[in-house]
Design a protein around this motif. Sequence first.
Motif, PDB file in Angstrom:
ATOM      1  N   CYS A 177       0.652 -10.473   1.263  1.00 42.45           N
ATOM      2  CA  CYS A 177       1.462  -9.540   2.061  1.00 42.45           C
ATOM      3  C   CYS A 177       2.927  -9.560   1.614  1.00 42.45           C
ATOM      4  O   CYS A 177       3.854  -9.585   2.429  1.00 42.45           O
ATOM      5  N   CYS A 209       3.458  -4.521  14.555  1.00 39.78           N
ATOM      6  CA  CYS A 209       4.625  -5.367  14.310  1.00 39.78           C
ATOM      7  C   CYS A 209       5.656  -5.234  15.428  1.00 39.78           C
ATOM      8  O   CYS A 209       6.339  -6.198  15.767  1.00 39.78           O
ATOM      9  N   SER A 245       4.224  -0.785  11.859  1.00 37.62           N
ATOM     10  CA  SER A 245       3.178  -1.555  11.200  1.00 37.62           C
ATOM     11  C   SER A 245       3.499  -1.640   9.709  1.00 37.62           C
ATOM     12  O   SER A 245       4.565  -1.182   9.250  1.00 37.62           O
ATOM     13  N   GLN A 246       2.576  -2.240   8.968  1.00 40.01           N
ATOM     14  CA  GLN A 246       2.724  -2.363   7.524  1.00 40.01           C
ATOM     15  C   GLN A 246       1.390  -2.090   6.850  1.00 40.01           C
ATOM     16  O   GLN A 246       0.330  -2.380   7.410  1.00 40.01           O
ATOM     17  N   PRO A 290       4.996  -4.973   1.204  1.00 34.97           N
ATOM     18  CA  PRO A 290       4.443  -4.003   2.152  1.00 34.97           C
ATOM     19  C   PRO A 290       5.180  -2.670   2.130  1.00 34.97           C
ATOM     20  O   PRO A 290       6.312  -2.559   1.659  1.00 34.97           O
ATOM     21  N   GLU A 291       4.508  -1.651   2.661  1.00 31.89           N
ATOM     22  CA  GLU A 291       5.138  -0.383   3.010  1.00 31.89           C
ATOM     23  C   GLU A 291       5.214  -0.329   4.531  1.00 31.89           C
ATOM     24  O   GLU A 291       4.206  -0.517   5.215  1.00 31.89           O
ATOM     25  N   HIS A 292       6.401  -0.095   5.053  1.00 31.89           N
ATOM     26  CA  HIS A 292       6.584  -0.037   6.494  1.00 31.89           C
ATOM     27  C   HIS A 292       6.248   1.370   6.992  1.00 31.89           C
ATOM     28  O   HIS A 292       6.734   2.367   6.453  1.00 31.89           O
ATOM     29  N   ARG A 347       2.794   5.262  -1.502  1.00 36.86           N
ATOM     30  CA  ARG A 347       4.040   4.884  -2.189  1.00 36.86           C
ATOM     31  C   ARG A 347       4.464   5.942  -3.195  1.00 36.86           C
ATOM     32  O   ARG A 347       5.642   6.277  -3.309  1.00 36.86           O
ATOM     33  N   THR A 372       6.395   8.025   7.650  1.00 37.71           N
ATOM     34  CA  THR A 372       7.555   7.339   7.084  1.00 37.71           C
ATOM     35  C   THR A 372       8.755   7.422   8.020  1.00 37.71           C
ATOM     36  O   THR A 372       9.750   6.729   7.799  1.00 37.71           O
ATOM     37  N   PHE A 422      -0.546  -2.530   2.876  1.00 39.56           N
ATOM     38  CA  PHE A 422      -0.426  -3.317   1.655  1.00 39.56           C
ATOM     39  C   PHE A 422      -1.402  -2.817   0.604  1.00 39.56           C
ATOM     40  O   PHE A 422      -2.412  -2.174   0.923  1.00 39.56           O
TER      41      PHE A 422
END
Length: 331
Positions: free
Chosen positions: A193, A172, A182-183, A196-198, A150, A218, A185
Amino acid sequence: MVRLLSEGLHRGGWDVPCTAAISRARVRLGPEPLRELFERVCRPVATAETSGAWYRRWRLVAIDGTALEVPDTSANAEHFGRAVSDRGAGAFPQVRLVALAECGTHAVFAAAMGPFTVSEVALAEQLWDRMEPGVLVLADRNFPAFPRWRAAKAGGADLLWRVKSNAVLPMCKQLEDGSYLSQIFATKDYCQCSDPEHVRVIEYTLQGGDEVYRLITTVLDPDQAPARELAVLYHERWEIESLLDELKVHQSGAGSVLRSKTPDGVTQEVHGMLLVHHALRQLAHQAARSRQVDPDRISFTRTLHAARRQVPAQAGFSPRTTDPGAGSGTR
């Protein structure tokens, strides 16, 4: 070396300073001027025409770390610490260095250093703000973690990082190019959850091998960066390994130990090494552009030897006599 550099400057009874005088002058100077000089002048050098420096719209950069041995003095040992293994402590204290560099030119444009007892990923936190829009940052599997991911993308950079085989990456959505969304955490948020960061996940094996490589990025749209291209591209990360070899083996000398006996002196010396390396890489880039070839085709060792041979030719040059209004040829 000082006598060689100062040849032609013997005016008005000026004499070559002795080693002790140079050491005292370095102490008076301190580490800040070289650190400031590095931060001001060391920038990415690739242009839009530089071969091998870009992937589509992104400038390719990589982050990695290494350790340099420093003299075994009480001050260095206390400040930097040393490697410890089953066979005991290392012979020399070590300074840890983390660098952010262009893959195409090997130009280091950001660096952080600290005690060997501080991890690479901890030092890397000082470099997140240098990851700007328009770059694609490559990193090995030691770096991925939710807070680092992040922080690294916060400035607008795109990331392509390898992850460990045991990383939890739920599927996902399957994508047509074989990758999937996906994600990830924060550790404390795995149950809820909620934040999340995708990410997009690319998994592949090398021909003739069994090891599965897993990358996260990313860049979520496969049309912007297909999975096969990213799998091939990730191995550009090894360019920073070659850079560290240039710095530690060829520029400094294989097996060499830094000279500075104090932590401030070590910091000053490492920034000096990085400045010299950046200058050499700029020369190599200029040579590559003049021949319209990839900078990788320009030998670092030959560039280094050519620069050393030119030192006597610069003897007697003083920036104080340079006309500030003259053209670029005086630089």
